[in-house]
Each structure stands twice: as structure tokens, then as C-alpha cells.
Design a protein around this motif. Structure first.
Motif, PDB file in Angstrom:
ATOM      1  N   ASN A  66       0.807  -1.225   0.000  1.00 32.29           N
ATOM      2  CA  ASN A  66       0.000   0.000   0.000  1.00 32.29           C
ATOM      3  C   ASN A  66       0.835   1.268   0.000  1.00 32.29           C
ATOM      4  N   LEU A  67       2.158   1.128  -0.026  1.00 29.33           N
ATOM      5  CA  LEU A  67       3.033   2.306  -0.086  1.00 29.33           C
ATOM      6  C   LEU A  67       3.207   2.741  -1.538  1.00 29.33           C
ATOM      7  N   ILE A  68       2.126   3.239  -2.111  1.00 31.53           N
ATOM      8  CA  ILE A  68       2.125   3.680  -3.502  1.00 31.53           C
ATOM      9  C   ILE A  68       1.501   5.058  -3.595  1.00 31.53           C
ATOM     10  N   ALA A 331       0.317   8.196   3.291  1.00 34.04           N
ATOM     11  CA  ALA A 331       1.574   8.016   2.567  1.00 34.04           C
ATOM     12  C   ALA A 331       1.387   8.272   1.081  1.00 34.04           C
ATOM     13  N   ALA A 332       0.270   7.822   0.528  1.00 31.03           N
ATOM     14  CA  ALA A 332       0.014   7.991  -0.904  1.00 31.03           C
ATOM     15  C   ALA A 332      -0.016   9.462  -1.289  1.00 31.03           C
ATOM     16  N   THR A 333      -0.582  10.312  -0.433  1.00 29.11           N
ATOM     17  CA  THR A 333      -0.632  11.745  -0.716  1.00 29.11           C
ATOM     18  C   THR A 333       0.759  12.350  -0.689  1.00 29.11           C
ATOM     19  N   PHE A 334       1.530  12.020   0.332  1.00 26.57           N
ATOM     20  CA  PHE A 334       2.895  12.531   0.406  1.00 26.57           C
ATOM     21  C   PHE A 334       3.715  12.089  -0.802  1.00 26.57           C
ATOM     22  N   ILE A 335       3.602  10.813  -1.178  1.00 30.61           N
ATOM     23  CA  ILE A 335       4.388  10.292  -2.301  1.00 30.61           C
ATOM     24  C   ILE A 335       3.995  10.993  -3.593  1.00 30.61           C
ATOM     25  N   PHE A 359      12.585  12.908   1.796  1.00 29.77           N
ATOM     26  CA  PHE A 359      11.457  12.050   2.158  1.00 29.77           C
ATOM     27  C   PHE A 359      11.404  10.797   1.300  1.00 29.77           C
ATOM     28  N   MET A 360      11.529  10.929  -0.013  1.00 27.61           N
ATOM     29  CA  MET A 360      11.403   9.755  -0.877  1.00 27.61           C
ATOM     30  C   MET A 360      12.545   8.769  -0.664  1.00 27.61           C
ATOM     31  N   GLU A 361      13.741   9.264  -0.357  1.00 27.45           N
ATOM     32  CA  GLU A 361      14.837   8.364  -0.042  1.00 27.45           C
ATOM     33  C   GLU A 361      14.536   7.582   1.236  1.00 27.45           C
ATOM     34  N   LYS A 362      13.880   8.223   2.180  1.00 25.71           N
ATOM     35  CA  LYS A 362      13.524   7.554   3.436  1.00 25.71           C
ATOM     36  C   LYS A 362      12.409   6.544   3.225  1.00 25.71           C
ATOM     37  N   ILE A 363      11.477   6.877   2.348  1.00 30.24           N
ATOM     38  CA  ILE A 363      10.444   5.897   1.989  1.00 30.24           C
ATOM     39  C   ILE A 363      11.094   4.687   1.323  1.00 30.24           C
TER      40      ILE A 363
END
Length: 473
Positions: A66-68, A331-335, A359-363
Motif C-alpha cells: 500500500n506504499l504507492i 503516505a500515498a498523498t505525500f508520495i 522524504f522519498m529516499e527515506k520511503i
């Protein structure tokens, strides 16, 4: 998108013993915990739903899948959540006992390693921070007379909340069957009782020996708590002595801790995780509303200017700590926003924060951690030491954060990277550490002719090489 200032986070304390510049790997001296079971057969306890090995593994897969990103049209508006509970202070004693922590709701707890054939366990004292602060304020000093407190000699308030004990139910054949919880009356820990004054671990009935295990753990919680709360500063004490009731607790507890090189990871009882990165940011990710929903993220970040300063200099700007704040959303909104899909000035501001704070590197790092746990079949799974055909120990590469982090100043003691797990189902892995010392920096400078010092990438190259050699030194 919600944004609010976070509670001040004090510098962490680290109880891990220093090693030399060589890689250290293997076991540490055992503690006196676990000489008897924590629970007696007559103790009342309940199994916490959703904590078995198979259920946790399923939840890990769902969180990863779900991390999309969502398209702007699918973003949810209006619905907001309060920030999840998080760890604000901790003391790392993973080379002997485990790890102590303080939650933002004032709960004080410890996660203890499995020792002497007993599984990993943990203890939580609700409102423990307030109790420890009031005990400290009751002591007379040359400058001020202490404020009387009737519980000043007690490990826990005698008429307070039940003390919560948690224990993994590991099974050699079936895997971890879950976590059981026992609620124990604070009267057991009355400092005036003979059980507390003199713990007898090898005498008395089976029930007495189990009680001794509980008392030992609560004494450690008290010691760790006094260190964390005392040495890291007494802030916000005004009114504590007269406050009629403690603040409402989150009910959360830490069931698991892992350090992967330079990142600390905390696992909460409800399936949430807190990732503490070495640039003084943290990311708390909790399960979504449904099994197919995007996880919720609380991102504790620096201001864009402070984050860029840290990335360039390898140290915090003098006023950088004052710029920290929290942004919360799915998470989807941030991504989606981080990938350039912003529809208004607020989202543009959020995108600047996410970009400056990597942030994206941490994700991406978080995804790799989840994949590793799934690969090894359990929460906290890590590569183990294997024997090669020639009889030499071989260790698969360990995961570590290669992004922004504090750089050791010239003349410092070096930087220590630690791999350790506490509270993992079916047992914890080996303790490993690598120390990058000034001598490593000097070798790099001579090799590359770098009069201006060693850059971050070259330091990471040294660490990767040391990890490749882990188990062969």
C-alpha cells in the motif's frame, strides 16, 4: 495536510559499549534476567490479537503493497488523524538488557532481550514520567527545598495504574504464536515489601521466582527512566506536583526495536513503526483505515533551509532544532506530492519540505527494511552468519542508511554503526558493530589527496567495505 510543532526531543543516550575500529560480531555477556519464567501458571494474562507470526507477516506485506502514490483525484480530503504516539527519549543498553524509552504520552517502558532460554519481554509504566519527575522534585537541594511526595520511595505509584507486562510466545515448531499481556497490581512493587527489598531469584516457590522476574524488570525501568528523564533535562515540571490527574495515555507499547547501522526502528503494539534517521528527522508509519488503504505517516522534519544546511555541512544549524515540525497525511498523498503532483501553494510548500528532508529516499529505505523482514519470514529478520565450505564465517551485507547524516568532526572518536534487534518474534539476531575512526578518514585523505577532508560518499564506501569484510576480521 496538518502541521504542528513537535515536542522537543532531547539528545539520545547510548548505553552500547564502545568497540575498537574492528568489526565486532557475536554475543554479549548475559544478564540476570530470565533465570525464571516471567509468568506463573496462575497469573492472569490475555493474548493480544494480531500478534502471531503469520498475522504480523501479512500486515507487513499489506503495508509494503500500500506504499504507492495516488492520483490527485483520489486524494482524500477533510479526514484527519491525531499523530500516532512516538518515542521521545530512549537509552540504548542493547548489548546487555535491551532498550528503555519514554513515549510522548508520559509512559515509560523497556523492551528486554530474551535471555537464559526465556523469550523477549517488555514492561510499560503508564504515567511513569510524571512519577519519576515528582520523585526528583521531592529531593532537597542546596538551592531549594524539595516538594513532598508520598510516593517518593516507590518504584511505581502504589495506587496508580496496573503495570503492563508483555512477552513473546515463541514456539520452536509453530513460530511465534503472538504476544501475551499481564496486568500486575502495583502493590507487588511496594518498596517496603521484603520481595522488593531483597530479590531472591533462586529460592521460594515458583510464583515467588516469577514475581522476582517482574520486580527486576520494573527496577530496570525505574533506573532507565531516571536516567532518561533526569540526565536529559527536567522540562515542563511546573504544576506537576499539584496536577490532580495524569494526561490521557495512548495505550501504546513498544514490542520491538531494531537498529540498522545508523537508523533506529521502533515497533508499536498496533503495527505502527517509528524510523529515527541520523539527520534528526523521524517517520512514524501506521496501518491505514482498511487493509487496502494507504498507511498514515507522521513526518517529523526540519525546515527546508535547516535541512539543506545539514545536508551540506553534516551538522545541525545552530537554530535548526527550533525549526522542527510535523506534517501528517496518507503516505500515498505525500508520495504523490513528492513526485511533483501538487495542485496548490500549500502542496508546493509540502513538496519543498519533503524534497529538502529526503522524504522519498527515506520511503525507499523503509521499503527495503520491510522487504528484508518479509524475505527472512519475520519482523526484524536479518542475515545470519553462515559457514562457507572452507569453514570461514560468511555474513550477508547488512542494510544501512546512506543518506544525510551527521559527520564526525576531525579529532572526534569516530562514528559507530550498530546492527541489533530486541523483541523480534522467535528470537533476536546477532549484535554487530562497525566503528569508523579518524584513522579511516586519514587513510582516505592520503589515498585521495583530499586536503579539504573526506566527503560523505567516500565515508560510505569505507563502511560498505567494512561490512563486506564483516565476519572475516
Amino acid at each position: 495536510m496538518s502541521s504542528q510543532p513537535p515536542q522537543q526531543i532531547q539528545p539520545t543516550s547510548n548505553g552500547v559499549s564502545r568497540s575498537n575500529s574492528k568489526t565486532s560480531s557475536g554475543t554479549r555477556a548475559r544478564s540476570s534476567l530470565g533465570l525464571s519464567p516471567l509468568f506463573h501458571q496462575d497469573d492472569l494474562y490475555d493474548m493480544i490479537p494480531g500478534t502471531s507470526l503469520s498475522e504480523v507477516n501479512t500486515d507487513l506485506r499489506l503495508m509494503l503493497s500500500n506504499l504507492i502514490s495516488h492520483a490527485p483525484a483520489r486524494r482524500r480530503g477533510g479526514s484527519r488523524k491525531q499523530p500516532h504516539a512516538y518515542v521521545i527519549k530512549w537509552v540504548d543498553y542493547t548489548n546487555r538488557y535491551g532498550i528503555g524509552y519514554v513515549l510522548d504520552d508520559g509512559s515509560v517502558g523497556c523492551v528486554f532481550k530474551g535471555e537464559n532460554g526465556q523469550p523477549a519481554s517488555s514492561v510499560v509504566v503508564r504515567d511513569g514520567e510524571r512519577h519519576i519527575r515528582r520523585k526528583a522534585r521531592s529531593v532537597d537541594t542546596p538551592e531549594v527545598k524539595g516538594i513532598p511526595y508520598s510516593e517518593s520511595e516507590q518504584l511505581v505509584p502504589r495506587h496508580g495504574n496496573a503495570i503492563e507486562f508483555y512477552e513473546n510466545r515463541d514456539d520452536d515448531l509453530l513460530g511465534c504464536r503472538g504476544i501475551r499481556r499481564g496486568m500486575v497490581s502495583p502493590s507487588l512493587f511496594d518498596a517496603r515489601s521484603s520481595k522488593v527489598m531483597k530479590i531472591r531469584v533462586n529460592s521460594g516457590s515458583d510464583a515467588d521466582r516469577c514475581d522476582a522476574e517482574k520486580i527486576k524488570r520494573v527496577k530496570l525501568v525505574d533506573q532507565f527512566g531516571k536516567y532518561m528523564i533526569g540526565s536529559l533535562g527536567r522540562h515542563g515540571d511546573d504544576g506537576l506536583a499539584d496536577a490532580p490527574a495524569p494526561r490521557q495515555t495512548s495505550g501504546q507499547f513498544i514490542k520491538f526495536y531494531q537498529r540498522l547501522g545508523n537508523v533506529g526502528i521502533w515497533g508499536f503494539g498496533d503495527g505502527a513503526f517509528q524510523f529515527n534517521f541520523p539527520d534528526h528527522t523521524k517517520l512514524v508509519i501506521s496501518p491505514g483505515r482498511t487493509r487496502s488503504s494507504s498507511p498514515w505517516i507522521d513526518f517529523y522534519h526540519l525546515s527546508p533551509s535547516a535541512a539543506r544546511y545539514f545536508a551540506a555541512k553534516g551538522k545541525m544549524h545552530p537554530s535548526g532544532f527550533d525549526t522542527r515540525a510535523i506534517a501528517s497525511d496518507e503516505a500515498a498523498t505525500f508520495i504523490s506530492i513528492a513526485n511533483g503532483s501538487s495542485s496548490n501553494s500549500v502542496e508546493e510548500r509540502i513538496r519543498e519540505i519533503l524534497d529538502a528532508n529526503s522524504f522519498m529516499e527515506k520511503i525507499g529505505f523503509m521499503k527495503e527494511v520491510l522487504k528484508g523482514w518479509i524475505k527472512y519470514g519475520r519482523l526484524g529478520g536479518r542475515p545470519s552468519t553462515n559457514k562457507t565450505p572452507s569453514g570461514v564465517d560468511s555474513v550477508a551485507p547488512e542494510l544501512f542508511w546512506q543518506g544525510t547524516q551527521e559527520r564526525t568532526p576531525t579529532g572526534g572518536h569516530g562514528t559507530k554503526f550498530v546492527w541489533v534487534t530486541v523483541g523480534a518474534p522467535d528470537g533476536d539476531g546477532e549484535y554487530r558493530s562497525v566503528m569508523l575512526k579518524d584513522s579511516d578518514r586519514e587513510k582516505l585523505e592520503k589515498r585521495g589527496g583530499l586536503s579539504g577532508g573526506v566527503d560523505h560518499e567516500k565515508e560510505m564506501d569505507v563502511l560498505r567495505e567494512r561490512l563486506r569484510m564483516m565476519g572475516r576480521e
